[in-house]
Each structure stands twice: as structure tokens, then as C-alpha cells.
Design a protein around this motif. Structure first.
Motif, short mmCIF file in Angstrom:
data_model
loop_
_atom_site.label_atom_id
_atom_site.label_comp_id
_atom_site.label_asym_id
_atom_site.label_seq_id
_atom_site.Cartn_x
_atom_site.Cartn_y
_atom_site.Cartn_z
N HIS A 34 32.88 48.21 40.97
CA HIS A 34 34.09 47.39 40.84
C HIS A 34 33.86 46.07 41.57
CE1 HIS A 34 38.25 46.09 41.76
NE2 HIS A 34 38.57 46.75 40.66
N PHE A 101 42.08 41.70 33.31
CA PHE A 101 41.21 41.60 34.49
C PHE A 101 41.16 40.20 35.09
CE2 PHE A 101 38.81 45.26 32.37
CZ PHE A 101 39.48 46.22 33.13
N GLY A 118 37.99 43.86 38.43
CA GLY A 118 37.83 44.97 37.51
C GLY A 118 36.42 45.51 37.56
#
Length: 405
Positions: A34, A101, A118
Motif C-alpha cells: 500500500h 484513489f 491505495g
């Protein structure tokens, strides 16, 4: 009446090659990683008008960007690159950037803020598109006939310079090689295409490559690129000791590409700290090194000395320079190093946005990975970008990096 909407990005190939190569490695080895990316304009005080002005137009362009998919001929082109794996192309056939995102906002000082958060296999693919869009929206308001004429005059001067350098090269000496690295800082998509095509047609043996995959495909040029800082930075937050993060990143790259794309980036925690990790194993595996900050002459001399210390002939390696170059600076560096090591040069802003206007110095950098801060300690003052000063101090301590004045 408002002008009809015209999308700036019309192909997902209109991106730098290293976004594809890094994405492939992350997908295969760290698909659950991430990331958080932050936008910064380093020279807000020098802009002709506040960047916040373009917010609405930027939002519209991002909506359009996130509707794009790869076309079949684009996928077949990627499949033809020997370092791109078939399963990765199958993934790209399903790929689409997700609008949720990325967010855009402004502040009371009329500064533009762009945040991406994201999965890195999504988030990392936004950067070049976003920077190219911001540039084109900003400069569109400043463009007129006089600006284009000045850009053409400067382009003609570059062509003349290339012709001059060709006459100064002698048979048998190492070639002078330039690639276009200017997608993220371009004046416009159309202008980049014009510049790259003009220079390639003028001296194809010098200007044979571009980082832009779409232009490489359409102009029959070589796509150029390996890794960026974000790939190396991500390993600061992956499952390795911080002190071993550079070696882990290099090892992962070797595992993915098995000898292809062998140019290592050296300035994630500075050249000296990099060379301490770049031992005989990596020095033999990688074809060469890329310079992106600090004095290029000092950097290159350090690289050559390191190869010599490892008893590797520097003439079997290559140094790629890509920090704030123009053609004259590249030629001077080539003359300095050519008898000791091969060279190549990536030129960005000076090729694709040399119009006589003040450029905006914009970046979109990885600042967190898997919930932990990450950072780049540049060899140039002002290039370090971090949201956490405590972590930066710790990173300096771990890698024995002094603070630049």
C-alpha cells in the motif's frame, strides 16, 4: 460558452517505461503493498498564476484518465518487449485506474494539493499522467504564437547543436547517446511528440530512445527506463531491516529481470551509502548506474573508482545521467568520461518544455508505504521530500548520511 472538453491523456501507453517495469516487479513480488503519494510544487512563488486555478479542469481530466483501458495493439506492443512477461500483459488487459484513489484539493494560499493513496499496483501508475496533465493545463493558459515560435527557435538550435557534435565525433570512440525523459514536465503532449520526432529524425544515432512508451511505439524508437526512487524507497517499509533495504531492492530487481534493465539508481540515500551496498555481486550483475542528484562529475568519478576498487574494468559499464541536463551539459559530461566509461543521457524539461517560460518544478512522491514513512535522501539540497522529520533523522543515522548544507 465553455470550450469543449479535450482529454490530455488518450492512451495508457503515454507513460514512462519505468512505471511499467516497476509495476511488473511489484505485481509479481509485493502485490499487497500500500502506498501514499503527495504532490508538491517546489517553486510556488514563481508561478505565473496560482496552481489552485486549474483544480476543476484537473478533476475533469482525472475522470477521463480513469476511464481509459489498454487497446489490443498497445498490449501486443508491450508483449513484444522481451523483459515484459506475458502474465503481466494479461493483467494490463484488465487494468483501469480507480478514481477513488486520487483526490485534489486547494488551500488558503491557493496551492494545489494532490493525494494518492491505495495499492501500489494502482497508485504508482498515476504519477507521470498527473504531472503531465498539471503541466499542460498550467501552460495552456500561457501559450500563444510567440511562445510556440520561441520554442521552435530553441528546438532548431538543438538540432544544429546535434549536427555540430556529430562532426566532432571520431570513428571508434564511444557514442554520444541522448534519450527523451521529458513526459512529466512537458509543455504539452503535442509539443513533446514534435520535439522527439524532430530530434530523432535529425540525428537518429544520437537521439534513439525515449522514456515515453507511446512515442517509442509510434515513432519506432527504443523505450528507455529501469527503476525510479519509489521502488527503492518502498523497501524501507517492506519485510527487511532498514539497513538492508537497498540490497533487498536490488536483489528483487535482479530476480525479476534476470540481467535485463540493468541500470541501478544511486541516490535514494545518497551515492556514498549506495556504494557501500553495491558490492562485487551487484556491480557484476548490473550494467551501470544512473545519476539523478549531486555534482555529476564527482558522482561519476566515485563510480569509476568504485568499479576499479572491485577490479572491474569501468569501460565494460555505463553511467546514465538524468539530472537537470541540456544537450550542451550532456556533451561536456560525455567528453569528460568517454575515455574511461560509457555514458548515456536522459534529458527532460530542457527538451520538452524549453519555451522561454518559467517552468513549474512539480513532483509527486511516495511518502508512506504500508503505513510507515519512507524517504529519499538526495545528493542535492531541496530534493529530499518527507512528511516525518523523525524518520528522516533515523534514516540518516542508519545509512550514515550527513545533512547537506
Amino acid at each position: 460558452m465553455s470550450a469543449p472538453f479535450t482529454p490530455i491523456i488518450t492512451s495508457l501507453l503515454d507513460n514512462d517505461l519505468y512505471k511499467f517495469t516497476m509495476l511488473q516487479a511489484m505485481l509479481h513480488q509485493f502485490p499487497q503493498t500500500h502506498g501514499v503519494y503527495r504532490f508538491r510544487c517546489r517553486n510556488n512563488a514563481d508561478t505565473a498564476y496560482p496552481l489552485a486555478t486549474i483544480k476543476e479542469a484537473l478533476e475533469q481530466q482525472l475522470d477521463s484518465l480513469c476511464e481509459l483501458r489498454f487497446l489490443q495493439d498497445e498490449l501486443e506492443y508491450l508483449r513484444g518487449l522481451r523483459f515484459i512477461r506475458s502474465d503481466f500483459v494479461d493483467y494490463l488487459e484488465l487494468f483501469q485506474l480507480k478514481r477513488r484513489f486520487i483526490t485534489v484539493s486547494t488551500d488558503e494560499k491557493s496551492r494545489l494539493h494532490i493525494d494518492i493513496e491505495g495499492p501500489m499496483i494502482q497508485a504508482m501508475f498515476f504519477e507521470v499522467f498527473v504531472l503531465a496533465i498539471v503541466n499542460e493545463l498550467y501552460f495552456d493558459a500561457l501559450s500563444d504564437t510567440a511562445v510556440i515560435e520561441e520554442g521552435q527557435r530553441r528546438l532548431d538550435a538543438k538540432v544544429a547543436l546535434l549536427h555540430q557534435y556529430v562532426t566532432q565525433q571520431t570513428a571508434g570512440e564511444p557514442p554520444f547517446i541522448i534519450a527523451d525523459f521529458g513526459t512529466r514536465r512537458r509543455f504539452s503532449k503535442g509539443w513533446q511528440a514534435h520535439v522527439v520526432e524532430t530530434l530523432h529524425k535529425a540525428e537518429p544515432k544520437i537521439v534513439g530512445g525515449t522514456s515515453n512508451v507511446y512515442l517509442a511505439k509510434t515513432l519506432g524508437m527504443t523505450p528507455i527506463g529501469t527503476m525510479a526512487h519509489e521502488f527503492m524507497q518502498a523497501f524501507q517499509a517492506l519485510d527487511v531491516r532498514l539497513r538492508d533495504s537497498q540490497k533487498a531492492a536490488l536483489e528483487a530487481w535482479v530476480h525479476e529481470y534476470r540481467g535485463d534493465l540493468g541500470i541501478a539508481l544511486t541516490d535514494v540515500v545518497g551515492m556514498d551509502a549506495f556504494l557501500r551496498d553495491f558490492d562485487l555481486y551487484f556491480a557484476k550483475l548490473f550494467d551501470g548506474l544512473r545519476h539523478d542528484s549531486g555534482d555529476p562529475y564527482i558522482w561519476g568519478d566515485k563510480a569509476i573508482a568504485h568499479y576499479q576498487k572491485l577490479k572491474i574494468d569501468p569501460k565494460t559499464k555505463i553511467l546514465t545521467f538524468s539530472d537537470g541536463l541540456d544537450i550542451q551539459k550532456a556533451w561536456d559530461l560525455h567528453q569528460y568520461f568517454k575515455d574511461r566509461i560509457r555514458t548515456s543521457f536522459g534529458i527532460g524539461t530542457n527538451l520538452t518544455n524549453d519555451m522561454g517560460l518559467t517552468q513549474i518544478n512539480i513532483v509527486l512522491k511516495l511518502v508512506e508505504c504500508n503505513g510507515q514513512p519512507v524517504a529519499k535522501i538526495s545528493d542535492s539540497p531541496g530534493k529530499t521530500m518527507i512528511n516525518n522529520d523523525t524518520y528522516l533523522a533515523y534514516l540518516r543515522q542508519v545509512f550514515e548520511v550527513d545533512e547537506l548544507d
